[in-house]
Design a protein around this motif. Structure first.
Motif, PDB file in Angstrom:
ATOM      1  N   ASP A  50       0.870  -1.177   0.000  1.00  0.00           N
ATOM      2  CA  ASP A  50       0.000   0.000   0.000  1.00  0.00           C
ATOM      3  C   ASP A  50       0.902   1.219   0.000  1.00  0.00           C
ATOM      4  N   ILE A  51       0.731   2.084  -0.989  1.00  0.00           N
ATOM      5  CA  ILE A  51       1.501   3.325  -1.029  1.00  0.00           C
ATOM      6  C   ILE A  51       0.532   4.460  -1.346  1.00  0.00           C
ATOM      7  N   GLY A  52       0.286   5.286  -0.350  1.00  0.00           N
ATOM      8  CA  GLY A  52      -0.556   6.470  -0.535  1.00  0.00           C
ATOM      9  C   GLY A  52      -1.927   6.192  -1.103  1.00  0.00           C
ATOM     10  N   GLY A  53      -2.588   5.158  -0.650  1.00  0.00           N
ATOM     11  CA  GLY A  53      -3.920   4.838  -1.159  1.00  0.00           C
ATOM     12  C   GLY A  53      -3.914   4.047  -2.440  1.00  0.00           C
ATOM     13  N   SER A  54      -2.731   3.707  -2.944  1.00  0.00           N
ATOM     14  CA  SER A  54      -2.599   2.893  -4.148  1.00  0.00           C
ATOM     15  C   SER A  54      -1.968   1.558  -3.785  1.00  0.00           C
ATOM     16  N   ILE A  55      -2.095   0.595  -4.683  1.00  0.00           N
ATOM     17  CA  ILE A  55      -1.462  -0.712  -4.495  1.00  0.00           C
ATOM     18  C   ILE A  55      -0.357  -0.849  -5.530  1.00  0.00           C
ATOM     19  N   VAL A  56       0.817  -1.260  -5.044  1.00  0.00           N
ATOM     20  CA  VAL A  56       1.964  -1.508  -5.907  1.00  0.00           C
ATOM     21  C   VAL A  56       2.261  -2.999  -5.867  1.00  0.00           C
ATOM     22  N   VAL A  57       2.368  -3.603  -7.049  1.00  0.00           N
ATOM     23  CA  VAL A  57       2.728  -5.012  -7.181  1.00  0.00           C
ATOM     24  C   VAL A  57       4.034  -5.059  -7.952  1.00  0.00           C
ATOM     25  N   ASN A  58       5.026  -5.735  -7.370  1.00  0.00           N
ATOM     26  CA  ASN A  58       6.399  -5.664  -7.867  1.00  0.00           C
ATOM     27  C   ASN A  58       6.793  -4.193  -7.766  1.00  0.00           C
ATOM     28  N   SER A  59       6.980  -3.499  -8.846  1.00  0.00           N
ATOM     29  CA  SER A  59       7.247  -2.057  -8.752  1.00  0.00           C
ATOM     30  C   SER A  59       6.249  -1.268  -9.605  1.00  0.00           C
ATOM     31  N   ALA A  60       5.123  -1.883  -9.924  1.00  0.00           N
ATOM     32  CA  ALA A  60       4.117  -1.249 -10.774  1.00  0.00           C
ATOM     33  C   ALA A  60       2.848  -0.931  -9.976  1.00  0.00           C
ATOM     34  N   TYR A  61       2.306   0.263 -10.190  1.00  0.00           N
ATOM     35  CA  TYR A  61       1.029   0.617  -9.585  1.00  0.00           C
ATOM     36  C   TYR A  61      -0.072  -0.128 -10.340  1.00  0.00           C
ATOM     37  N   VAL A  62      -0.978  -0.755  -9.597  1.00  0.00           N
ATOM     38  CA  VAL A  62      -2.130  -1.411 -10.214  1.00  0.00           C
ATOM     39  C   VAL A  62      -3.377  -0.673  -9.751  1.00  0.00           C
ATOM     40  N   THR A  63      -4.385  -0.663 -10.587  1.00  0.00           N
ATOM     41  CA  THR A  63      -5.585   0.106 -10.277  1.00  0.00           C
ATOM     42  C   THR A  63      -6.815  -0.796 -10.203  1.00  0.00           C
ATOM     43  N   SER A  64      -7.800  -0.300  -9.502  1.00  0.00           N
ATOM     44  CA  SER A  64      -9.071  -0.994  -9.346  1.00  0.00           C
ATOM     45  C   SER A  64      -9.836  -0.959 -10.668  1.00  0.00           C
ATOM     46  N   PRO A  65     -10.571  -1.974 -11.012  1.00  0.00           N
ATOM     47  CA  PRO A  65     -10.793  -3.210 -10.268  1.00  0.00           C
ATOM     48  C   PRO A  65      -9.576  -4.137 -10.376  1.00  0.00           C
ATOM     49  N   TYR A  66      -9.260  -4.799  -9.271  1.00  0.00           N
ATOM     50  CA  TYR A  66      -8.112  -5.689  -9.232  1.00  0.00           C
ATOM     51  C   TYR A  66      -8.531  -7.067  -9.714  1.00  0.00           C
ATOM     52  N   GLN A  67      -7.827  -7.566 -10.710  1.00  0.00           N
ATOM     53  CA  GLN A  67      -8.131  -8.886 -11.260  1.00  0.00           C
ATOM     54  C   GLN A  67      -6.976  -9.811 -10.919  1.00  0.00           C
ATOM     55  N   ILE A  68      -7.274 -10.830 -10.132  1.00  0.00           N
ATOM     56  CA  ILE A  68      -6.275 -11.831  -9.788  1.00  0.00           C
ATOM     57  C   ILE A  68      -6.532 -13.033 -10.684  1.00  0.00           C
ATOM     58  N   SER A  69      -5.611 -13.264 -11.612  1.00  0.00           N
ATOM     59  CA  SER A  69      -5.740 -14.387 -12.542  1.00  0.00           C
ATOM     60  C   SER A  69      -4.872 -15.527 -12.035  1.00  0.00           C
ATOM     61  N   VAL A  70      -5.393 -16.746 -12.138  1.00  0.00           N
ATOM     62  CA  VAL A  70      -4.713 -17.897 -11.551  1.00  0.00           C
ATOM     63  C   VAL A  70      -4.758 -19.077 -12.511  1.00  0.00           C
TER      64      VAL A  70
END
Length: 135
Positions: A50-70
């Motif tokens: 969590d960085i300033g109300g955003s989500i960072v995965v690896n070093s990239a900001y991801v935005t809503s809606p969050y899609q987790i593919s498996v």
């Protein structure tokens, strides 16, 4: 969903990095072979922050809606939905804060390649200690 009440914290109604970490960890424990969040491949060294109300995965900001593919076996949803951490999350976050979780099985899932750095400088095999100190 009804609007957030005047005495509530609107931040509680947003998906956080902690939410994504809990769900991703449960998927790994249930036998996921590969995972991506939006277009970011998740590996063992992936940070979900969590960085300033955003989500960072690896070093990239991801935005809503969050899609987790498996990529996983057909029984992944059964295991996932029964996992203690997921049940606790459903009780404390999903229901009270009206977060949305959808499950859509597909025969075709394409995940991006990992774009980060593995960062291994050196590795070696280390033997596990034997029980009772026996060689």
């Amino acid at each position: 969903a009804p609007p957030v009440g005047s005495d509530a914290n609107p931040a509680d109604y947003r998906v956080t990095g902690s939410d994504v970490r809990i769900l991703t960890a449960a998927l790994w424990r249930c036998g996921a072979e590969a995972i991506a969040i939006n277009e970011e491949r998740v590996v063992t060294s992936t940070a979900i922050l969590d960085i300033g109300g955003s989500i960072v995965v690896n070093s990239a900001y991801v935005t809503s809606p969050y899609q987790i593919s498996v990529i996983a076996g057909a029984d992944i949803w059964t295991c996932f939905s029964k996992a203690d951490t997921v049940r606790a999350w459903m009780t404390t976050r999903y229901g009270p804060y009206r977060l949305v979780l959808k499950y859509e099985p597909s025969d075709t899932v394409v995940l991006p390649a990992y774009a980060g750095n593995a960062g291994l400088d050196r590795s070696q095999v280390v033997s596990s200690p034997s029980p009772n100190g026996a060689p």
